[in-house]
Scaffold this motif. Structure first.
Motif, PDB file in Angstrom:
ATOM      1  N   VAL A 128       0.816  -1.220   0.000  1.00 28.72           N
ATOM      2  CA  VAL A 128       0.000   0.000   0.000  1.00 28.72           C
ATOM      3  C   VAL A 128       0.848   1.266   0.000  1.00 28.72           C
ATOM      4  CG1 VAL A 128      -1.885  -1.197   1.163  1.00 28.72           C
ATOM      5  CG2 VAL A 128      -0.247   0.113   2.532  1.00 28.72           C
ATOM      6  N   GLY A 129       2.158   1.135  -0.126  1.00 32.23           N
ATOM      7  CA  GLY A 129       3.018   2.309  -0.230  1.00 32.23           C
ATOM      8  C   GLY A 129       3.192   3.076   1.061  1.00 32.23           C
ATOM      9  N   LEU A 130       3.305   2.355   2.195  1.00 39.56           N
ATOM     10  CA  LEU A 130       3.430   3.033   3.487  1.00 39.56           C
ATOM     11  C   LEU A 130       4.766   2.761   4.171  1.00 39.56           C
ATOM     12  CD1 LEU A 130       0.013   2.849   5.417  1.00 39.56           C
ATOM     13  CD2 LEU A 130       1.215   4.874   4.604  1.00 39.56           C
ATOM     14  N   THR A 131       5.720   2.204   3.449  1.00 43.91           N
ATOM     15  CA  THR A 131       6.985   1.864   4.102  1.00 43.91           C
ATOM     16  C   THR A 131       7.695   3.096   4.663  1.00 43.91           C
ATOM     17  OG1 THR A 131       8.018   1.911   1.906  1.00 43.91           O
ATOM     18  CG2 THR A 131       7.384  -0.241   2.783  1.00 43.91           C
ATOM     19  N   SER A 132       7.507   4.245   4.038  1.00 40.27           N
ATOM     20  CA  SER A 132       8.163   5.467   4.537  1.00 40.27           C
ATOM     21  C   SER A 132       7.519   5.982   5.811  1.00 40.27           C
ATOM     22  CB  SER A 132       8.129   6.556   3.468  1.00 40.27           C
ATOM     23  OG  SER A 132       6.794   6.915   3.152  1.00 40.27           O
ATOM     24  N   ASP A 165     -14.970  -0.457   1.582  1.00 47.28           N
ATOM     25  CA  ASP A 165     -16.156   0.376   1.793  1.00 47.28           C
ATOM     26  C   ASP A 165     -15.764   1.842   1.782  1.00 47.28           C
ATOM     27  OD1 ASP A 165     -18.655   1.352   2.389  1.00 47.28           O
ATOM     28  OD2 ASP A 165     -18.605   0.759   4.498  1.00 47.28           O
ATOM     29  N   GLU A 166     -16.077   2.535   0.691  1.00 43.57           N
ATOM     30  CA  GLU A 166     -15.784   3.968   0.557  1.00 43.57           C
ATOM     31  C   GLU A 166     -14.330   4.275   0.943  1.00 43.57           C
ATOM     32  OE1 GLU A 166     -17.642   6.371  -0.588  1.00 43.57           O
ATOM     33  OE2 GLU A 166     -19.606   5.450  -0.714  1.00 43.57           O
ATOM     34  N   PRO A 167     -13.350   3.620   0.327  1.00 43.92           N
ATOM     35  CA  PRO A 167     -11.957   3.824   0.753  1.00 43.92           C
ATOM     36  C   PRO A 167     -11.438   5.235   0.532  1.00 43.92           C
ATOM     37  CG  PRO A 167     -12.030   2.564  -1.283  1.00 43.92           C
ATOM     38  CD  PRO A 167     -13.447   2.648  -0.789  1.00 43.92           C
ATOM     39  N   THR A 168     -12.035   6.010  -0.381  1.00 45.01           N
ATOM     40  CA  THR A 168     -11.546   7.367  -0.625  1.00 45.01           C
ATOM     41  C   THR A 168     -12.465   8.437  -0.036  1.00 45.01           C
ATOM     42  OG1 THR A 168     -12.662   7.494  -2.781  1.00 45.01           O
ATOM     43  CG2 THR A 168     -10.409   6.638  -2.755  1.00 45.01           C
ATOM     44  N   ALA A 169     -13.410   8.026   0.804  1.00 46.12           N
ATOM     45  CA  ALA A 169     -14.334   8.994   1.402  1.00 46.12           C
ATOM     46  C   ALA A 169     -13.577   9.985   2.277  1.00 46.12           C
ATOM     47  CB  ALA A 169     -15.389   8.269   2.236  1.00 46.12           C
ATOM     48  N   ALA A 170     -13.996  11.258   2.203  1.00 44.19           N
ATOM     49  CA  ALA A 170     -13.475  12.337   3.058  1.00 44.19           C
ATOM     50  C   ALA A 170     -12.010  12.656   2.812  1.00 44.19           C
ATOM     51  CB  ALA A 170     -13.699  12.011   4.538  1.00 44.19           C
ATOM     52  N   LEU A 171     -11.476  12.240   1.676  1.00 46.75           N
ATOM     53  CA  LEU A 171     -10.090  12.576   1.355  1.00 46.75           C
ATOM     54  C   LEU A 171     -10.039  13.792   0.439  1.00 46.75           C
ATOM     55  CD1 LEU A 171      -8.489   9.073   0.647  1.00 46.75           C
ATOM     56  CD2 LEU A 171      -8.585  10.343   2.800  1.00 46.75           C
ATOM     57  N   ASP A 172      -8.941  14.553   0.533  1.00 47.56           N
ATOM     58  CA  ASP A 172      -8.762  15.677  -0.371  1.00 47.56           C
ATOM     59  C   ASP A 172      -8.418  15.144  -1.763  1.00 47.56           C
ATOM     60  OD1 ASP A 172      -5.754  15.594  -0.816  1.00 47.56           O
ATOM     61  OD2 ASP A 172      -5.797  15.812   1.362  1.00 47.56           O
ATOM     62  N   PRO A 173      -8.517  15.991  -2.801  1.00 47.00           N
ATOM     63  CA  PRO A 173      -8.315  15.499  -4.177  1.00 47.00           C
ATOM     64  C   PRO A 173      -6.984  14.794  -4.406  1.00 47.00           C
ATOM     65  CG  PRO A 173      -9.345  17.655  -4.225  1.00 47.00           C
ATOM     66  CD  PRO A 173      -8.987  17.391  -2.781  1.00 47.00           C
ATOM     67  N   GLN A 174      -5.891  15.328  -3.833  1.00 47.02           N
ATOM     68  CA  GLN A 174      -4.598  14.686  -4.033  1.00 47.02           C
ATOM     69  C   GLN A 174      -4.551  13.315  -3.371  1.00 47.02           C
ATOM     70  OE1 GLN A 174      -1.903  15.766  -5.979  1.00 47.02           O
ATOM     71  NE2 GLN A 174      -1.335  13.633  -5.602  1.00 47.02           N
ATOM     72  N   ALA A 175      -5.093  13.231  -2.134  1.00 45.37           N
ATOM     73  CA  ALA A 175      -5.114  11.944  -1.439  1.00 45.37           C
ATOM     74  C   ALA A 175      -5.999  10.947  -2.173  1.00 45.37           C
ATOM     75  CB  ALA A 175      -5.590  12.135   0.000  1.00 45.37           C
ATOM     76  N   ARG A 176      -7.118  11.426  -2.727  1.00 43.59           N
ATOM     77  CA  ARG A 176      -7.990  10.555  -3.519  1.00 43.59           C
ATOM     78  C   ARG A 176      -7.248  10.016  -4.730  1.00 43.59           C
ATOM     79  NH1 ARG A 176     -13.133  12.808  -6.031  1.00 43.59           N
ATOM     80  NH2 ARG A 176     -13.057  10.754  -6.978  1.00 43.59           N
ATOM     81  N   GLN A 181      -4.644   5.392  -7.351  1.00 41.50           N
ATOM     82  CA  GLN A 181      -3.552   4.701  -8.016  1.00 41.50           C
ATOM     83  C   GLN A 181      -3.193   3.424  -7.270  1.00 41.50           C
ATOM     84  OE1 GLN A 181      -2.148   5.129 -10.949  1.00 41.50           O
ATOM     85  NE2 GLN A 181      -0.892   3.314 -10.542  1.00 41.50           N
ATOM     86  N   MET A 182      -3.222   3.493  -5.938  1.00 40.11           N
ATOM     87  CA  MET A 182      -2.937   2.300  -5.151  1.00 40.11           C
ATOM     88  C   MET A 182      -3.992   1.221  -5.392  1.00 40.11           C
ATOM     89  SD  MET A 182      -3.590   0.375  -2.259  1.00 40.11           S
ATOM     90  CE  MET A 182      -4.505   1.393  -1.112  1.00 40.11           C
ATOM     91  N   ALA A 188      -4.410  -4.974  -9.994  1.00 41.24           N
ATOM     92  CA  ALA A 188      -3.481  -5.671 -10.890  1.00 41.24           C
ATOM     93  C   ALA A 188      -2.953  -6.973 -10.302  1.00 41.24           C
ATOM     94  CB  ALA A 188      -2.312  -4.754 -11.248  1.00 41.24           C
ATOM     95  N   ILE A 189      -3.000  -7.157  -8.984  1.00 38.22           N
ATOM     96  CA  ILE A 189      -2.472  -8.391  -8.401  1.00 38.22           C
ATOM     97  C   ILE A 189      -3.508  -9.508  -8.419  1.00 38.22           C
ATOM     98  CG2 ILE A 189      -0.868  -7.082  -6.966  1.00 38.22           C
ATOM     99  CD1 ILE A 189      -2.585  -7.723  -4.552  1.00 38.22           C
TER     100      ILE A 189
END
Length: 308
Positions: A128-132, A165-176, A181-182, A188-189
């Motif tokens: 999920v791209g959270l290693t940092s 369930d609504e994984p992008t709810a309440a996120l700003d446009p960049q976070a969405r 992309q994630m 793809a997997i």
């Protein structure tokens, strides 16, 4: 789990056969049948109260249908099926976290609940791209990162079927955009994904098929492209103010209807090339905006809502 039968490895991921569920006089789910193949990214769309939550809760084994049957990976999910639980992952809008822990510590704890090593947590973080952010406390991660962590929690045990369930709810446009992309990378997997959202543009871009629900019934079920093609909604051409009158616009070749939108004239057409040629014959096409039909148009048409 030890001693439990392993789920079948072939056949559809999810099958609903004439499933209904009522709460008193309210028919929340009304005779729904659908089969979801393995590896499909499947969207459930509809207004609040359409029956999406009840339907998903029956698939997850949290509720039992009044009539009909549900199978997930060839097994009945209800009553709670211990053999099935490790094969499904669930991300909800109100996912619970061990807030005093770091992101990695949270996932290590979740992995331990499944009897898995810390490497499972590290794989989920990378996926999920959270290693940092693995050393950041859960209370300090951003909204977008928290949603990624919720999805990582649903993936840490490598389930075959994932509910988002609504994984992008309440996120700003960049976070969405980043989370979208994630989700494409997750698609793809090859996992089977059941996805609910009110962002129809996301559903159009991500889902192999979508079911549009209202009043506990499926109004439409197909790929976004096929639903758009069959809808007959067509294209909208937005003409700047002052170019045409409504009467002139309605008489153009290829135009099915006209509307007024903020002083601009909107031409509705299922024959875009003809309408553009006729419009061009009336003058310049400069600043004429072309709006192809979208899944949102199909949705609003099915719901009977006025369209711009």
């Amino acid at each position: 789990m030890k001693g439990e039968p392993m789920p079948p490895t072939d056949g559809p991921a999810i099958v609903l056969d004439a499933v209904s569920k009522s709460y008193g006089e309210v028919r929340a789910v009304d005779d729904i049948s659908v089969s979801i193949p393995r590896g499909e990214f499947f969207g459930l769309l509809g207004p609040n109260g359409a029956g999406k939550t009840t339907l998903i809760e029956m698939i997850e084994g949290l509720r039992t249908p009044d009539t009909g049957t549900v199978t997930v990976l060839g097994m009945s999910p209800a009553p709670r099926n211990l053999a099935l639980l490790p094969q499904i992952g669930v991300q909800t809008q109100r996912s619970a976290f061990f807030t005093r822990l770091t992101a990695r510590e949270h996932l290590v704890t979740v992995a331990a609940l499944y009897g898995l090593p810390t490497s499972a947590a590290d794989r989920a973080l990378e996926l999920v791209g959270l290693t940092s952010s693995n050393d950041v406390r859960v209370t300090n991660v951003s909204g977008g990162q928290r949603q990624r962590l919720a999805i990582a929690s649903a993936l840490v045990h490598d389930p075959q079927v994932i509910f988002l369930d609504e994984p992008t709810a309440a996120l700003d446009p960049q976070a969405r955009r980043d989370l979208g992309q994630m989700l494409r990378e997750l698609k793809a997997i090859g996992k089977t994904i059941v996805y609910t959202t009110h962002h129809l543009d996301e559903a159009q871009g991500l889902c192999d098929r979508v079911a549009i629900l209202s009043g506990g019934r499926i109004l439409a079920l197909d790929s976004p492209r096929e639903l758009i093609t069959r809808s007959g909604v067509g294209t909208r051409l937005v003409v700047p103010p002052g170019r045409l009158t409504l009467e002139q616009a309605a008489q153009l070749d290829g135009v099915d209807g006209v509307d007024l939108e903020d002083d601009a004239i909107v031409l509705r057409t299922t024959h875009t090339a003809r309408a553009l040629a006729a419009l061009g014959a009336q003058g310049s096409l400069d600043d004429v905006e072309t709006r192809p039909a979208t899944l949102e148009d199909v949705y609003l048409d099915l719901m009977g809502a006025p369209q711009a």
